[in-house]
Write an enzyme that holds these catalytic residues in place. Structure first.
Site, PDB file in Angstrom:
ATOM      1  N   ASN A 212      -3.906 -32.801  10.528  1.00 44.36           N
ATOM      2  CA  ASN A 212      -3.711 -31.455   9.986  1.00 44.36           C
ATOM      3  C   ASN A 212      -2.632 -30.744  10.786  1.00 44.36           C
ATOM      4  O   ASN A 212      -2.080 -31.303  11.726  1.00 44.36           O
ATOM      5  CB  ASN A 212      -5.038 -30.683   9.979  1.00 44.36           C
ATOM      6  CG  ASN A 212      -5.601 -30.533  11.376  1.00 44.36           C
ATOM      7  OD1 ASN A 212      -5.002 -29.904  12.224  1.00 44.36           O
ATOM      8  ND2 ASN A 212      -6.753 -31.144  11.620  1.00 44.36           N
ATOM      9  N   PHE A 327     -14.136 -21.574  17.010  1.00 43.87           N
ATOM     10  CA  PHE A 327     -12.973 -20.980  16.341  1.00 43.87           C
ATOM     11  C   PHE A 327     -13.107 -21.243  14.854  1.00 43.87           C
ATOM     12  O   PHE A 327     -13.715 -22.237  14.452  1.00 43.87           O
ATOM     13  CB  PHE A 327     -11.673 -21.632  16.848  1.00 43.87           C
ATOM     14  CG  PHE A 327     -10.992 -20.821  17.912  1.00 43.87           C
ATOM     15  CD1 PHE A 327     -11.501 -20.789  19.202  1.00 43.87           C
ATOM     16  CD2 PHE A 327      -9.855 -20.081  17.622  1.00 43.87           C
ATOM     17  CE1 PHE A 327     -10.890 -20.031  20.190  1.00 43.87           C
ATOM     18  CE2 PHE A 327      -9.231 -19.318  18.602  1.00 43.87           C
ATOM     19  CZ  PHE A 327      -9.749 -19.296  19.885  1.00 43.87           C
ATOM     20  N   LYS A 345     -23.505 -22.293  12.731  1.00 43.92           N
ATOM     21  CA  LYS A 345     -23.271 -23.218  13.847  1.00 43.92           C
ATOM     22  C   LYS A 345     -24.070 -22.818  15.087  1.00 43.92           C
ATOM     23  O   LYS A 345     -24.031 -23.509  16.102  1.00 43.92           O
ATOM     24  CB  LYS A 345     -21.778 -23.279  14.168  1.00 43.92           C
ATOM     25  CG  LYS A 345     -20.950 -23.777  12.983  1.00 43.92           C
ATOM     26  CD  LYS A 345     -19.805 -24.638  13.426  1.00 43.92           C
ATOM     27  CE  LYS A 345     -19.021 -25.109  12.212  1.00 43.92           C
ATOM     28  NZ  LYS A 345     -18.161 -26.250  12.506  1.00 43.92           N
TER      29      LYS A 345
END
Ligand code: C5P
Length: 405
Positions: A212, A327, A345
């Site tokens: 990516n 993040f 999370k």
């Protein structure tokens, strides 16, 4: 380097005789670019290697070389110059100058200025390996350290004399990093930080893969800011073309699984974990061990995928997790998705990027999500933002997580 990270700092840059004087031209440029004012003082020997005119042009100030300089109205250059300084940096510091400093000698402007100082003193040794190893030099350096003087370097490698070994001066960029680090408040002193940065690379065959556009810049900036703040930093980096920040321990990995394994191997030692990496969510379940070829029939290859481990969630699930920071880069509705992701999370703090379009750019704008609500930080270059984030993280560390210092 952050814009103007040394703004307001005034340095006396003392140069002594040595071939490494050429590095000080670049160091002066880096210091002034970071907003510091630099007053160059040269010994007689230093002027044999580089001219005061060059140093004056780069520092933008007249250079002092003599105790008897008629420009100083009261003849007290040693007092005036050292009183104005936030720090004195001696670079390059010759064998002879280290010896004179260790014995408190004051027989020229620079040595007098050092003994009359009321500010920190940093020395950056530069000499031949045998001069460095000489017991007299080692004794002097030990004395300087005992006197509270910072000794930066030396480096190891090829030397101007043709020999190889310890003693060469740190490069200008490394010297700059050490000085910037010296000035940063030590808000993470004694803390151990583990962080991931960059993309991952998931192979399809020996030559192709899926990755990516993460540049790694934000994670590397955070690693640098944390090191400057006094943390012991372990950076697990995916494939990126970035230099390791000064004083940071770096481990390179390719795939999400390797990143997961590297993190899990060392996380027990960490007080803080920051997952900055853009980790691939999937990998192909079978990586071809040969390059996939076009066939005569032009059949298109097909791949099936399996899910990669979620490193952040795995760290958060540990029975004794460090302070975990995630993040997130969202293309839309960050306010909603950010908090939802933080809760899912199960991390105390999640930093949301305003758009994955920040990948590769030098600046960024973020929102901090935590149980108590969201806080937006102003847009800034990634290094300035990293410092602000490290300050925010330091403020939120639970006192019991590890004793600082
Ligand atoms: O789920 P998403 O990828 O948007 O979450 C981003 C956060 O989760 C980042 O902190 C990233 O480093 C982390 N992450 C991870 N392992 C994954 C996927 C994401 O640690 N497999």
């Amino acid at each position: 380097m952050a814009t103007a990270e040394l703004a307001g700092k005034h340095l006396v840059l003392g140069m002594t005789g040595g071939i490494a004087c050429y590095k000080i031209a670049e160091l002066t440029r880096l210091l002034t670019k970071a907003g510091a004012t630099v007053q160059v003082v040269m010994t007689e020997a230093a002027t044999q290697f580089i001219t005061p005119v060059t140093m004056q042009a780069l520092s933008g100030r007249p250079v002092y070389t003599s105790q008897w300089d008629a420009r100083v109205p009261n003849n007290m250059a040693h007092i005036d110059l050292s009183r104005e300084a936030d720090a004195i940096v001696i670079a390059p510091a010759s064998t002879d100058f280290l010896a004179r400093l260790a014995h408190g000698m004051a027989d020229d402007l620079l040595s007098t200025l050092c003994i009359a100082r009321d500010c920190p003193l940093l020395v950056v040794p530069a000499m031949n390996r045998q001069m460095w190893q000489n017991p007299a030099t080692q004794r002097n350096v030990a004395q300087l350290r005992a006197d509270g003087i910072e000794v930066l370097g030396p480096d190891s490698g090829p030397q101007a004399c043709g020999e190889i070994g310890d003693g060469r001066m740190l490069e200008a960029a490394a010297t700059y990093e050490a000085i910037a680090s010296f000035f940063a408040p030590k808000i993470l002193s004694g803390r151990r930080l583990l962080l991931t940065a960059g993309p991952t690379f998931e192979p399809l065959d020996p030559v192709r893969g899926i990755t990516n556009r993460s540049s790694g810049k934000m994670g590397f900036a955070l690693a640098r800011a944390a090191q400057q703040a006094g943390a012991d930093v372990h950076l697990v980096a995916g494939p990126v073309a970035l230099e390791t920040p000064w004083g940071v321990f770096r481990e390179d990995v390719q795939t999400a699984q390797q990143m997961h394994d590297a993190v899990m191997r060392t996380v027990a030692d960490a007080d803080i974990f920051i997952g900055v990496a853009a980790v691939a969510d999937w990998r192909v379940d079978h990586v071809s061990d040969r390059k996939i070829k076009k066939t005569a029939e032009r059949t298109l290859p097909s791949f099936s995928f399996v899910e990669n481990p979620d490193i952040l969630a795995a760290v958060a699930r540990l029975s004794k997790p460090p302070f975990v920071v995630g993040f997130a880069a969202e293309s839309d509705n960050l306010e909603v998705h950010g908090e939802e992701k933080r809760a899912r999370k199960n991390v105390p703090l999640l930093i949301g990027n305003l758009g994955p379009q920040t990948f590769g750019l030098d600046d960024n704008e973020v929102i901090l999500f935590e149980a108590g609500g969201a806080t937006r930080l102003p847009r800034a270059d990634k290094q300035t933002l990293a410092r602000a984030l490290i300050t925010e993280i330091a403020k939120r560390l639970p006192p019991g997580i590890s004793p600082a210092g």
